[in-house]
Every structure is written in structure tokens, then in C-alpha cells.
Design a protein around this motif. Structure first.
Motif, PDB file in Angstrom:
ATOM      1  N   ILE A  90      44.352  35.578  45.740  1.00 45.25           N
ATOM      2  CA  ILE A  90      43.960  36.542  44.703  1.00 45.25           C
ATOM      3  C   ILE A  90      42.579  37.100  45.017  1.00 45.25           C
ATOM      4  CG2 ILE A  90      43.353  36.827  42.260  1.00 45.25           C
ATOM      5  CD1 ILE A  90      45.524  34.613  41.681  1.00 45.25           C
ATOM      6  N   ALA A  91      41.648  36.226  45.352  1.00 44.25           N
ATOM      7  CA  ALA A  91      40.287  36.672  45.682  1.00 44.25           C
ATOM      8  C   ALA A  91      40.292  37.590  46.906  1.00 44.25           C
ATOM      9  CB  ALA A  91      39.379  35.465  45.933  1.00 44.25           C
ATOM     10  N   LYS A 117      40.970  43.561  31.561  1.00 47.59           N
ATOM     11  CA  LYS A 117      40.305  42.983  30.384  1.00 47.59           C
ATOM     12  C   LYS A 117      41.129  41.824  29.818  1.00 47.59           C
ATOM     13  CE  LYS A 117      36.864  45.943  30.042  1.00 47.59           C
ATOM     14  NZ  LYS A 117      35.531  45.539  30.399  1.00 47.59           N
ATOM     15  N   VAL A 118      42.433  42.034  29.670  1.00 48.83           N
ATOM     16  CA  VAL A 118      43.302  40.977  29.152  1.00 48.83           C
ATOM     17  C   VAL A 118      43.286  39.781  30.099  1.00 48.83           C
ATOM     18  CG1 VAL A 118      45.728  40.356  28.704  1.00 48.83           C
ATOM     19  CG2 VAL A 118      44.784  42.503  27.811  1.00 48.83           C
ATOM     20  N   CYS A 119      43.395  40.063  31.372  1.00 44.70           N
ATOM     21  CA  CYS A 119      43.398  39.008  32.382  1.00 44.70           C
ATOM     22  C   CYS A 119      42.070  38.244  32.368  1.00 44.70           C
ATOM     23  CB  CYS A 119      43.652  39.622  33.756  1.00 44.70           C
ATOM     24  SG  CYS A 119      43.821  38.408  35.045  1.00 44.70           S
ATOM     25  N   GLY A 120      40.983  38.972  32.282  1.00 45.60           N
ATOM     26  CA  GLY A 120      39.666  38.336  32.235  1.00 45.60           C
ATOM     27  C   GLY A 120      39.509  37.459  31.006  1.00 45.60           C
ATOM     28  N   GLY A 121      39.973  37.953  29.860  1.00 43.92           N
ATOM     29  CA  GLY A 121      39.899  37.161  28.635  1.00 43.92           C
ATOM     30  C   GLY A 121      40.744  35.898  28.717  1.00 43.92           C
ATOM     31  N   ALA A 122      41.937  36.047  29.265  1.00 42.92           N
ATOM     32  CA  ALA A 122      42.815  34.884  29.414  1.00 42.92           C
ATOM     33  C   ALA A 122      42.225  33.881  30.406  1.00 42.92           C
ATOM     34  CB  ALA A 122      44.201  35.336  29.867  1.00 42.92           C
ATOM     35  N   ALA A 123      41.705  34.384  31.503  1.00 36.11           N
ATOM     36  CA  ALA A 123      41.103  33.498  32.508  1.00 36.11           C
ATOM     37  C   ALA A 123      39.859  32.801  31.954  1.00 36.11           C
ATOM     38  CB  ALA A 123      40.761  34.286  33.766  1.00 36.11           C
ATOM     39  N   LYS A 139      48.044  21.910  30.683  1.00 38.56           N
ATOM     40  CA  LYS A 139      47.029  22.519  31.546  1.00 38.56           C
ATOM     41  C   LYS A 139      47.689  23.250  32.715  1.00 38.56           C
ATOM     42  CE  LYS A 139      43.502  19.080  30.481  1.00 38.56           C
ATOM     43  NZ  LYS A 139      42.586  18.065  31.019  1.00 38.56           N
ATOM     44  N   PHE A 140      48.701  22.625  33.287  1.00 37.20           N
ATOM     45  CA  PHE A 140      49.431  23.204  34.415  1.00 37.20           C
ATOM     46  C   PHE A 140      50.072  24.534  34.020  1.00 37.20           C
ATOM     47  CE2 PHE A 140      53.364  23.647  36.902  1.00 37.20           C
ATOM     48  CZ  PHE A 140      52.849  23.582  38.193  1.00 37.20           C
ATOM     49  N   ILE A 141      50.738  24.573  32.886  1.00 35.67           N
ATOM     50  CA  ILE A 141      51.398  25.806  32.426  1.00 35.67           C
ATOM     51  C   ILE A 141      50.369  26.914  32.203  1.00 35.67           C
ATOM     52  CG2 ILE A 141      52.653  26.851  30.489  1.00 35.67           C
ATOM     53  CD1 ILE A 141      54.170  24.112  30.291  1.00 35.67           C
ATOM     54  N   VAL A 142      49.258  26.593  31.559  1.00 36.05           N
ATOM     55  CA  VAL A 142      48.219  27.596  31.309  1.00 36.05           C
ATOM     56  C   VAL A 142      47.679  28.147  32.623  1.00 36.05           C
ATOM     57  CG1 VAL A 142      45.871  27.922  30.421  1.00 36.05           C
ATOM     58  CG2 VAL A 142      47.582  26.751  29.022  1.00 36.05           C
ATOM     59  N   VAL A 143      47.391  27.279  33.568  1.00 33.57           N
ATOM     60  CA  VAL A 143      46.847  27.709  34.858  1.00 33.57           C
ATOM     61  C   VAL A 143      47.855  28.589  35.602  1.00 33.57           C
ATOM     62  CG1 VAL A 143      46.101  26.897  37.137  1.00 33.57           C
ATOM     63  CG2 VAL A 143      45.195  25.825  35.072  1.00 33.57           C
ATOM     64  N   ILE A 144      49.118  28.237  35.590  1.00 33.28           N
ATOM     65  CA  ILE A 144      50.144  29.028  36.278  1.00 33.28           C
ATOM     66  C   ILE A 144      50.252  30.417  35.641  1.00 33.28           C
ATOM     67  CG2 ILE A 144      52.628  29.219  36.767  1.00 33.28           C
ATOM     68  CD1 ILE A 144      51.067  27.225  38.545  1.00 33.28           C
ATOM     69  N   VAL A 145      50.287  30.476  34.324  1.00 31.51           N
ATOM     70  CA  VAL A 145      50.381  31.772  33.635  1.00 31.51           C
ATOM     71  C   VAL A 145      49.175  32.637  33.975  1.00 31.51           C
ATOM     72  CG1 VAL A 145      50.342  32.889  31.363  1.00 31.51           C
ATOM     73  CG2 VAL A 145      51.882  30.966  31.783  1.00 31.51           C
ATOM     74  N   ILE A 146      47.988  32.051  33.975  1.00 34.04           N
ATOM     75  CA  ILE A 146      46.773  32.815  34.297  1.00 34.04           C
ATOM     76  C   ILE A 146      46.812  33.288  35.752  1.00 34.04           C
ATOM     77  CG2 ILE A 146      44.256  32.714  34.504  1.00 34.04           C
ATOM     78  CD1 ILE A 146      45.429  32.755  31.598  1.00 34.04           C
ATOM     79  N   CYS A 147      47.278  32.453  36.662  1.00 30.40           N
ATOM     80  CA  CYS A 147      47.375  32.870  38.063  1.00 30.40           C
ATOM     81  C   CYS A 147      48.368  34.015  38.236  1.00 30.40           C
ATOM     82  CB  CYS A 147      47.744  31.684  38.958  1.00 30.40           C
ATOM     83  SG  CYS A 147      46.355  30.585  39.300  1.00 30.40           S
ATOM     84  N   ILE A 148      49.469  33.968  37.513  1.00 29.31           N
ATOM     85  CA  ILE A 148      50.440  35.064  37.579  1.00 29.31           C
ATOM     86  C   ILE A 148      49.810  36.352  37.055  1.00 29.31           C
ATOM     87  CG2 ILE A 148      52.611  35.950  36.610  1.00 29.31           C
ATOM     88  CD1 ILE A 148      53.630  32.992  36.727  1.00 29.31           C
ATOM     89  N   LEU A 149      49.167  36.271  35.883  1.00 24.35           N
ATOM     90  CA  LEU A 149      48.493  37.453  35.312  1.00 24.35           C
ATOM     91  C   LEU A 149      47.428  38.000  36.257  1.00 24.35           C
ATOM     92  CD1 LEU A 149      47.892  36.529  31.557  1.00 24.35           C
ATOM     93  CD2 LEU A 149      49.285  38.398  32.434  1.00 24.35           C
ATOM     94  N   THR A 150      46.638  37.104  36.820  1.00 21.97           N
ATOM     95  CA  THR A 150      45.553  37.517  37.713  1.00 21.97           C
ATOM     96  C   THR A 150      46.108  38.138  38.989  1.00 21.97           C
ATOM     97  OG1 THR A 150      44.209  35.735  36.805  1.00 21.97           O
ATOM     98  CG2 THR A 150      43.418  36.752  38.808  1.00 21.97           C
ATOM     99  N   SER A 151      47.208  37.621  39.489  1.00 22.42           N
ATOM    100  CA  SER A 151      47.843  38.196  40.686  1.00 22.42           C
ATOM    101  C   SER A 151      48.296  39.629  40.401  1.00 22.42           C
ATOM    102  CB  SER A 151      49.048  37.358  41.113  1.00 22.42           C
ATOM    103  OG  SER A 151      48.656  36.063  41.481  1.00 22.42           O
ATOM    104  N   ALA A 156      47.464  45.478  40.826  1.00 24.05           N
ATOM    105  CA  ALA A 156      47.347  46.750  40.097  1.00 24.05           C
ATOM    106  C   ALA A 156      45.982  47.391  40.336  1.00 24.05           C
ATOM    107  CB  ALA A 156      47.569  46.520  38.603  1.00 24.05           C
ATOM    108  N   GLU A 157      44.939  46.581  40.371  1.00 22.42           N
ATOM    109  CA  GLU A 157      43.599  47.099  40.641  1.00 22.42           C
ATOM    110  C   GLU A 157      43.540  47.717  42.030  1.00 22.42           C
ATOM    111  OE1 GLU A 157      39.040  45.550  40.138  1.00 22.42           O
ATOM    112  OE2 GLU A 157      40.518  44.103  40.871  1.00 22.42           O
TER     113      GLU A 157
END
Length: 167
Positions: A90-91, A117-123, A139-151, A156-157
Motif C-alpha cells: 500500500i505504501a 478522508k473516510v479511509c484516514g478516519g477508519a485507519a 482486532k484481525f477483522i478490523v485490521v483486514i477491513v482497514i487494509c482493504i479500504l486503504t488498498s 483510486a488516489e
């Protein structure tokens, strides 16, 4: 004033390096940094001081703050190699898109989209959540969802930067 708030975020990020992850001071500095991130753009627009410099300064502050927080978390927790690789990809996507945009337009383009903005707030919630006493599965589910959103946000960026001169 907005640039001062952005500078405070950089300072908070650097000070976080001095404290253990998930400690009281870590969380205080983390919350201050997050608060300044949430309001600096609004302050700039409301005071009529929004600028190209401010937008780029905000991006630099976001990068520094995020990098420091990620470093502290990676050093404090066991994180599976596959997750570290995913975060690194991602980075690399974000850095690669910004560099390609610079090559294409001879200036760095920043994207302050609703998705970012949504991704940043969630992260932002992740360090608050993973430092708590929650089941590892949650914790695992939250991290996976955030990684998907961030990807999705990183891709898109990149598409915006490379496909649209307005970036």
C-alpha cells in the motif's frame, strides 16, 4: 493558523517516538495529532488561508505521523509477515503514484478525496482499537477491513493523480 496545526501534528508524531506504544503519553499525542489532522483543512478554508503549500504540508505531516505510528505498532506487536508485506505494498503504491505524478506533471499532486478522508478516519481508529483488551479475532477483522479500504483508496488516489491533471 492551519499550518501551525499541521506542524503540531509533525511534532506529535516525533514525540510519539519517545514513548512506549499504547502508553498514556502515546495516546495523548496520538489524539492531539489526529485532532489537528481533522481540523487543519477546515481552519484553512474558514480563514481563507488555504494554499498549495498548506495542502502539501498536510500531506507531509500525514506521512510523518502515519510512519511513526506504524513503526511504533510494528515494534510493539507481533504482526504477521503477510500483513507487513500488504501494508508495504500500500505504501509503495502511494509513493509510486506520487512519484509518477511528479514525473508526469513536474509537481507533486495531492488528493483529498472523500474516500481518502473516510479511509484516514477508519485507519485512525486502528491504534486505539488494537491497544485495547479485545479478542484477537476482532482486532484481525478490523485490521483486514482497514487494509482493504486503504488498498482501494491508494489505487483510486493513483488513478486520480495519473489520470487527471487537476489531482
Amino acid at each position: 493558523m492551519a499550518n501551525v496545526l499541521t506542524g503540531v501534528r509533525i511534532l506529535c508524531g516525533l514525540l510519539i517516538l519517545c514513548f512506549p506504544a499504547f502508553s498514556r503519553w502515546y495516546y495523548c499525542l496520538y489524539l492531539i495529532g489526529g485532532f489537528t489532522d481533522a481540523i487543519d483543512g477546515t481552519v484553512a478554508r474558514k480563514t481563507g488561508t488555504a494554499s498549495e503549500f498548506g495542502s502539501k504540508f498536510d500531506t507531509v505531516a500525514d506521512f510523518i505521523f502515519t510512519l511513526v505510528v506504524v513503526i511504533k505498532i510494528v515494534l510493539a506487536l507481533y504482526i504477521p509477515v503477510w500483513l507487513i508485506i500488504w501494508i508495504a505494498i500500500i505504501a509503495l503504491i502511494k509513493i509510486g503514484c506520487h512519484l509518477a505524478g511528479y514525473i508526469k506533471y513536474h509537481e507533486f499532486k495531492t488528493v483529498h478525496s472523500a474516500l481518502n478522508k473516510v479511509c484516514g478516519g477508519a485507519a485512525f481508529v486502528v491504534p486505539l482499537f488494537i491497544g485495547g483488551d479485545y479478542a484477537w479475532q476482532a482486532k484481525f477483522i478490523v485490521v483486514i477491513v482497514i487494509c482493504i479500504l486503504t488498498s482501494i483508496a491508494a489505487i483510486a488516489e493513483g488513478m486520480t493523480i495519473l489520470g487527471n491533471k487537476q489531482g
